[in-house]
Design an enzyme around this catalytic site. Structure first.
Site, PDB file in Angstrom:
ATOM      1  N   ALA A  65       0.859  -1.186   0.000  1.00 42.44           N
ATOM      2  CA  ALA A  65       0.000   0.000   0.000  1.00 42.44           C
ATOM      3  C   ALA A  65       0.894   1.234   0.000  1.00 42.44           C
ATOM      4  O   ALA A  65       2.057   1.176   0.397  1.00 42.44           O
ATOM      5  CB  ALA A  65      -0.899  -0.019   1.227  1.00 42.44           C
ATOM      6  N   GLY A 108       0.585  -5.059   0.882  1.00 40.92           N
ATOM      7  CA  GLY A 108      -0.652  -5.126   0.101  1.00 40.92           C
ATOM      8  C   GLY A 108      -0.433  -5.761  -1.267  1.00 40.92           C
ATOM      9  O   GLY A 108      -1.360  -6.343  -1.829  1.00 40.92           O
ATOM     10  N   GLU A 111      -0.702  -9.321  -0.662  1.00 45.94           N
ATOM     11  CA  GLU A 111      -2.111  -9.610  -0.353  1.00 45.94           C
ATOM     12  C   GLU A 111      -2.945  -9.627  -1.641  1.00 45.94           C
ATOM     13  O   GLU A 111      -3.835 -10.460  -1.798  1.00 45.94           O
ATOM     14  CB  GLU A 111      -2.639  -8.586   0.659  1.00 45.94           C
ATOM     15  CG  GLU A 111      -1.982  -8.800   2.021  1.00 45.94           C
ATOM     16  CD  GLU A 111      -2.259  -7.696   3.025  1.00 45.94           C
ATOM     17  OE1 GLU A 111      -2.152  -6.505   2.650  1.00 45.94           O
ATOM     18  OE2 GLU A 111      -2.571  -8.001   4.181  1.00 45.94           O
ATOM     19  N   GLU A 131       4.971  -4.923   6.858  1.00 43.00           N
ATOM     20  CA  GLU A 131       4.240  -3.857   7.566  1.00 43.00           C
ATOM     21  C   GLU A 131       4.775  -3.633   8.978  1.00 43.00           C
ATOM     22  O   GLU A 131       4.732  -2.531   9.507  1.00 43.00           O
ATOM     23  CB  GLU A 131       2.739  -4.194   7.635  1.00 43.00           C
ATOM     24  CG  GLU A 131       2.009  -4.142   6.302  1.00 43.00           C
ATOM     25  CD  GLU A 131       1.988  -5.475   5.552  1.00 43.00           C
ATOM     26  OE1 GLU A 131       2.838  -6.347   5.830  1.00 43.00           O
ATOM     27  OE2 GLU A 131       1.121  -5.629   4.668  1.00 43.00           O
TER      28      GLU A 131
HETATM   29  C1  HXC Z   1       4.974   4.414  -1.243  1.00 46.28           C
HETATM   30  C2  HXC Z   1       6.887   3.453  -2.077  1.00 46.28           C
HETATM   31  C3  HXC Z   1       6.548   2.216  -1.515  1.00 46.28           C
HETATM   32  C4  HXC Z   1       5.315   2.131  -0.801  1.00 46.28           C
HETATM   33  C5  HXC Z   1       8.428   2.002  -2.533  1.00 46.28           C
HETATM   34  N1  HXC Z   1       8.055   3.277  -2.695  1.00 46.28           N
HETATM   35  N2  HXC Z   1       7.528   1.331  -1.807  1.00 46.28           N
HETATM   36  N3  HXC Z   1       6.115   4.547  -1.944  1.00 46.28           N
HETATM   37  N4  HXC Z   1       4.594   3.258  -0.685  1.00 46.28           N
HETATM   38  N5  HXC Z   1       4.877   0.984  -0.267  1.00 46.28           N
HETATM   39  C6  HXC Z   1       8.767   4.335  -3.420  1.00 46.28           C
HETATM   40  C7  HXC Z   1       9.956   4.820  -2.639  1.00 46.28           C
HETATM   41  O1  HXC Z   1       9.585   5.781  -1.671  1.00 46.28           O
HETATM   42  C8  HXC Z   1      10.801   5.430  -3.744  1.00 46.28           C
HETATM   43  O2  HXC Z   1      10.271   6.681  -4.104  1.00 46.28           O
HETATM   44  C9  HXC Z   1      10.536   4.470  -4.913  1.00 46.28           C
HETATM   45  O3  HXC Z   1       9.312   3.815  -4.611  1.00 46.28           O
HETATM   46  C10 HXC Z   1      11.633   3.420  -5.061  1.00 46.28           C
HETATM   47  O4  HXC Z   1      11.805   2.765  -3.815  1.00 46.28           O
HETATM   48  P1  HXC Z   1      13.215   2.632  -3.084  1.00 46.28           P
HETATM   49  O5  HXC Z   1      12.936   2.427  -1.637  1.00 46.28           O
HETATM   50  O6  HXC Z   1      14.125   3.760  -3.453  1.00 46.28           O
HETATM   51  O7  HXC Z   1      13.780   1.299  -3.765  1.00 46.28           O
HETATM   52  P2  HXC Z   1      14.749   0.220  -3.118  1.00 46.28           P
HETATM   53  O8  HXC Z   1      15.856   0.867  -2.361  1.00 46.28           O
HETATM   54  O9  HXC Z   1      15.079  -0.721  -4.236  1.00 46.28           O
HETATM   55  O10 HXC Z   1      13.844  -0.567  -2.028  1.00 46.28           O
HETATM   56  C11 HXC Z   1      12.738  -1.296  -2.490  1.00 46.28           C
HETATM   57  C12 HXC Z   1      11.863  -1.727  -1.277  1.00 46.28           C
HETATM   58  C13 HXC Z   1      11.506  -0.449  -0.454  1.00 46.28           C
HETATM   59  C14 HXC Z   1      12.613  -2.702  -0.386  1.00 46.28           C
HETATM   60  C15 HXC Z   1      10.634  -2.392  -1.835  1.00 46.28           C
HETATM   61  O11 HXC Z   1      10.977   0.548  -1.358  1.00 46.28           O
HETATM   62  C16 HXC Z   1      10.493  -0.689   0.602  1.00 46.28           C
HETATM   63  O12 HXC Z   1      10.802  -1.182   1.680  1.00 46.28           O
HETATM   64  N6  HXC Z   1       9.237  -0.299   0.352  1.00 46.28           N
HETATM   65  C17 HXC Z   1       8.172  -0.386   1.324  1.00 46.28           C
HETATM   66  C18 HXC Z   1       7.686  -1.808   1.443  1.00 46.28           C
HETATM   67  C19 HXC Z   1       6.598  -1.928   2.502  1.00 46.28           C
HETATM   68  O13 HXC Z   1       6.789  -1.612   3.685  1.00 46.28           O
HETATM   69  N7  HXC Z   1       5.404  -2.366   2.079  1.00 46.28           N
HETATM   70  C20 HXC Z   1       4.250  -2.470   2.956  1.00 46.28           C
HETATM   71  C21 HXC Z   1       3.420  -1.203   2.935  1.00 46.28           C
HETATM   72  S1  HXC Z   1       2.106  -1.241   4.070  1.00 46.28           S
HETATM   73  P3  HXC Z   1      11.186   8.018  -4.063  1.00 46.28           P
HETATM   74  O14 HXC Z   1      10.234   9.088  -4.464  1.00 46.28           O
HETATM   75  O15 HXC Z   1      11.694   8.119  -2.684  1.00 46.28           O
HETATM   76  O16 HXC Z   1      12.264   7.725  -5.069  1.00 46.28           O
HETATM   77  C22 HXC Z   1       0.957  -2.207   3.329  1.00 46.28           C
HETATM   78  C23 HXC Z   1      -0.309  -2.387   4.114  1.00 46.28           C
HETATM   79  C24 HXC Z   1      -1.367  -3.029   3.287  1.00 46.28           C
HETATM   80  O17 HXC Z   1       1.125  -2.705   2.273  1.00 46.28           O
HETATM   81  C25 HXC Z   1      -2.691  -2.900   3.960  1.00 46.28           C
HETATM   82  C26 HXC Z   1      -3.840  -3.179   3.013  1.00 46.28           C
HETATM   83  C27 HXC Z   1      -4.114  -2.159   2.011  1.00 46.28           C
END
Ligand code: HXC
Length: 257
Positions: A65, A108, A111, A131
């Site tokens: 998400a 997400g 999911e 998360e």
């Molecule tokens: C918003 C995101 C994002 C996310 C990545 N980006 N994941 N933006 N929400 N979930 C954005 C980053 O901010 C960045 O933008 C660009 O995408 C590239 O990501 P990087 O982090 O620079 O890439 P990298 O170093 O290769 O790392 C990849 C990654 C990391 C390991 C996937 O991005 C990461 O940890 N992302 C979050 C993963 C996460 O926690 N997912 C769960 C979310 S909560 P900029 O503008 O900075 O370049 C969830 C709840 C669901 O899903 C509930 C139901 C709906």
């Protein structure tokens, strides 16, 4: 559509939804989820679509998400947004959905892949529910569908540590159906879709519905539900065609009637 691309009938009876926020690793913002819902409702009604593939790109299926969109929200905001009604509609899609996954398939994103009926993964795919690292937990089925898919021990590890698993491990645990080299994952999903597309779409729908009941009903009720669907298929032209084709030693031509 701003965040997804939809290609209807890209192959016979197969339509494709591609998540298209590549710079954000296909982070699932509210609009993107609404667009997926709209596309699935449309494709579910479309006579010439029997199978749907959802994919992202090589680097990411979806990294979860949209954290930036959620960061400032409170519980009441989240309650009012009520995003899970969108997810509930997606879950109700009658036609089979194949997720073609490469790269990050997280939160997400994982999911969403698990709501799909089968997952074809590239060797580079990574699956996780991270998360916990941002102070929350899965909210769209991650604690439930993942546990049913991979078992308690591994689900606990993934959900509580936020660690990722590789495509090969996901295959060994039963989370995904097949792992192929990255250049082949979409092609492989199309091959699987073609196999489903040549079956009776009514039988496919009834069978999908029955398998999903195994997660929702006690065994005795679910067996009863299965039996009703089985009987119902004998009201279809496809059942007559399928069995006649077997007896006549020819390929069945299912019309979905
Ligand atoms: C918003 C995101 C994002 C996310 C990545 N980006 N994941 N933006 N929400 N979930 C954005 C980053 O901010 C960045 O933008 C660009 O995408 C590239 O990501 P990087 O982090 O620079 O890439 P990298 O170093 O290769 O790392 C990849 C990654 C990391 C390991 C996937 O991005 C990461 O940890 N992302 C979050 C993963 C996460 O926690 N997912 C769960 C979310 S909560 P900029 O503008 O900075 O370049 C969830 C709840 C669901 O899903 C509930 C139901 C709906």
């Amino acid at each position: 559509m701003e965040f997804i691309l939809v290609e209807k009938h890209v192959k016979p009876f197969v339509s494709l939804i591609r998540l298209n926020r590549p710079k954000e690793l296909n982070a699932l913002n509210l609009q993107l989820m609404q667009e997926i819902k709209g596309a699935l409702l449309d494709l579910d009604e479309d006579e010439n679509t029997r199978v749907i593939i959802i994919t992202g790109n090589e680097r990411a299926f979806a990294a979860g998400a949209d954290i930036k969109q959620m960061a400032g929200k409170g519980a009441v905001d989240m309650l009012k947004i009520d995003q899970f009604t969108t997810w509930d509609t997606i879950k109700k899609t009658k036609k089979p959905i194949i997720a073609a996954v490469s790269g990050f398939c997280l939160g997400g994103g994982n999911e969403l892949a698990m709501i799909c009926d089968m997952i074809i993964a590239s060797e580079t795919a990574q699956f996780g529910q991270p998360e916990i690292n941002i102070g929350v937990m899965p909210g769209a089925g991650g604690t439930q569908r993942l546990t049913r898919a991979v078992g308690k021990a591994k689900a606990m590890e993934m959900v509580l540590t936020g660690s990722f698993i590789s495509a090969q491990v996901a295959l060994a645990l039963g989370l995904v159906n097949k792992v192929v080299p990255v250049e082949l994952y979409l092609e492989e999903a199309f091959k699987l879709a073609a196999k489903l597309a040549e079956k009776s779409p009514i039988a496919i729908q009834m069978a999908k519905e029955s398998v999903l009941k195994s997660f929702e009903m006690p065994l005795q009720e679910a067996l009863f539900f299965e039996r009703k669907n089985f009987y119902m298929l004998f009201a279809t032209e496809d059942q007559k065609e399928g069995m006649a084709a077997f007896v006549e030693k020819r390929k069945a031509d299912f019309k979905g009637k």
